[in-house]
Design a protein around this motif. Sequence first.
Motif, PDB file in Angstrom:
ATOM      1  N   ASN A  66      24.029  47.684 -20.433  1.00  0.00           N
ATOM      2  CA  ASN A  66      22.674  47.999 -19.950  1.00  0.00           C
ATOM      3  C   ASN A  66      21.676  47.747 -21.057  1.00  0.00           C
ATOM      4  O   ASN A  66      21.936  48.073 -22.218  1.00  0.00           O
ATOM      5  N   SER A  67      20.545  47.194 -20.677  1.00  0.00           N
ATOM      6  CA  SER A  67      19.511  46.964 -21.684  1.00  0.00           C
ATOM      7  C   SER A  67      18.135  47.217 -21.090  1.00  0.00           C
ATOM      8  O   SER A  67      17.832  46.738 -19.991  1.00  0.00           O
ATOM      9  N   PHE A  68      17.340  47.994 -21.822  1.00  0.00           N
ATOM     10  CA  PHE A  68      15.903  48.067 -21.505  1.00  0.00           C
ATOM     11  C   PHE A  68      15.321  46.760 -22.025  1.00  0.00           C
ATOM     12  O   PHE A  68      15.064  45.855 -21.254  1.00  0.00           O
ATOM     13  N   VAL A  69      15.219  46.625 -23.322  1.00  0.00           N
ATOM     14  CA  VAL A  69      14.846  45.362 -23.970  1.00  0.00           C
ATOM     15  C   VAL A  69      15.455  45.370 -25.367  1.00  0.00           C
ATOM     16  O   VAL A  69      15.204  46.297 -26.140  1.00  0.00           O
ATOM     17  N   ALA A  70      16.259  44.344 -25.698  1.00  0.00           N
ATOM     18  CA  ALA A  70      16.929  44.297 -27.012  1.00  0.00           C
ATOM     19  C   ALA A  70      16.073  43.589 -28.058  1.00  0.00           C
ATOM     20  O   ALA A  70      16.602  43.003 -29.001  1.00  0.00           O
ATOM     21  N   GLY A  71      14.765  43.610 -27.875  1.00  0.00           N
ATOM     22  CA  GLY A  71      13.877  43.050 -28.896  1.00  0.00           C
ATOM     23  C   GLY A  71      13.172  41.802 -28.437  1.00  0.00           C
ATOM     24  O   GLY A  71      13.340  41.352 -27.296  1.00  0.00           O
ATOM     25  N   CYS A 114      17.184  49.558 -26.756  1.00  0.00           N
ATOM     26  CA  CYS A 114      15.722  49.695 -26.855  1.00  0.00           C
ATOM     27  C   CYS A 114      15.375  49.402 -28.315  1.00  0.00           C
ATOM     28  O   CYS A 114      15.134  50.306 -29.108  1.00  0.00           O
ATOM     29  N   LEU A 115      15.408  48.125 -28.659  1.00  0.00           N
ATOM     30  CA  LEU A 115      15.363  47.712 -30.060  1.00  0.00           C
ATOM     31  C   LEU A 115      14.151  46.828 -30.337  1.00  0.00           C
ATOM     32  O   LEU A 115      13.744  46.032 -29.477  1.00  0.00           O
ATOM     33  N   LEU A 135      20.206  53.090 -26.975  1.00  0.00           N
ATOM     34  CA  LEU A 135      20.184  52.979 -28.438  1.00  0.00           C
ATOM     35  C   LEU A 135      18.818  52.477 -28.881  1.00  0.00           C
ATOM     36  O   LEU A 135      18.256  51.564 -28.254  1.00  0.00           O
ATOM     37  N   PHE A 136      18.318  53.062 -29.949  1.00  0.00           N
ATOM     38  CA  PHE A 136      16.959  52.782 -30.407  1.00  0.00           C
ATOM     39  C   PHE A 136      16.968  52.265 -31.848  1.00  0.00           C
ATOM     40  O   PHE A 136      17.873  52.578 -32.614  1.00  0.00           O
ATOM     41  N   GLY A 137      15.928  51.565 -32.192  1.00  0.00           N
ATOM     42  CA  GLY A 137      15.767  51.159 -33.582  1.00  0.00           C
ATOM     43  C   GLY A 137      14.721  50.071 -33.724  1.00  0.00           C
ATOM     44  O   GLY A 137      14.275  49.481 -32.738  1.00  0.00           O
ATOM     45  N   GLN A 138      14.331  49.860 -34.973  1.00  0.00           N
ATOM     46  CA  GLN A 138      13.378  48.787 -35.305  1.00  0.00           C
ATOM     47  C   GLN A 138      14.093  47.898 -36.322  1.00  0.00           C
ATOM     48  O   GLN A 138      13.888  48.037 -37.531  1.00  0.00           O
TER      49      GLN A 138
END
Length: 271
Positions: A66-71, A114-115, A135-138
């Motif tokens: 699943n992906s919201f948006v991977a960047g 959500c990267l 999963l989150f991050g910048q």
Amino acid sequence: MTDVVVEKKGHVAIVKIEHMKAMNALSTDMYAQLEEAFDEVGKMDDVYCVILTGSSTVNKKGKTVNSFVAGADIAQMSTMTVAEGKAFGNDSNRVCWKIENFKRPVIAAINGFCLGGGCELAMSCDIRLASDNALFGQPEVGLGITPGCGGTQRLARLIGMGKAKELLYTARGNYTAQDALAMGLVNYVYPLDQLMDEAMKLAEEIAAQAPIAVSLVKEAVNVGMQTDLNSALKLEGNCFGECFATEDQKYGMAWFLDKNRDKPAKEFKNK
Ligand code: CO8
């Protein structure tokens, strides 16, 4: 549009990103499709709340991911010149600004990765809900770039400078939904299979309020947070005053004052 799908359910619009061959990564084309989707929803006068979400696919190993948006799209960015990088940054910022200032509240239903640009996109929404697998991050500095779509600005405003700098400097891409909840990046965490139901419940609850008043609240909070308190309170006073030009204010107060216990349920008219 093929990778961003708009669906309307009552007074709620769902904008779904479906570009799973690249985990919903945002290229110039994807940002354009997102913008088009919000323009389309903007024309729907009876939509009072929006949900922005991602999608799922079965990967090469046969696992559902699943992906919201991977960047942002790393393949597209890999060959950019300085001018192209600046143009990409401006384009993506324009889309996120449009979402942040969209006349109706936007709820991000974060269903997975959500990267980078995905976290930046989520932060341009009004409220974030996450599934427990998210999963989150910048991760930008790990790719040799800075965030380019609000990551250095909205993150610090949302979760505080110290924690924001930790995310931004380390490039970690594995902050869990519970981590995001603890740092105030998301409002609630739900099991994945309940995420959309919960997002819908919240959206319907918001959509049942006086729509013009909700839009004015959004404007007052967004503009007010970027100005001094005195000016912000004047803005709030103006927004409050404007409500008295609406039918919904008259209706909402008359509904409250009507002591008839059998009166029909409240239904605002967006007028
Ligand atoms: N860009 C392009 N393609 C991507 C991206 C991406 N961000 N993320 C995933 N993909 C692609 C993969 O390359 C792969 O393609 P293929 O099937 O052709 O090999 C496919 O999606 C599936 O990915 P994985 O095989 O890697 O799947 P995994 O489940 O093993 O891993 C991850 C999923 C963890 C999401 C992993 O793909 C990953 O780490 N992705 C990159 C995450 C990242 O670093 N994001 C930040 C990008 S930089 C950024 O967002 C800058 C924002 C700037 C703002 C906008 C403009 C200024």
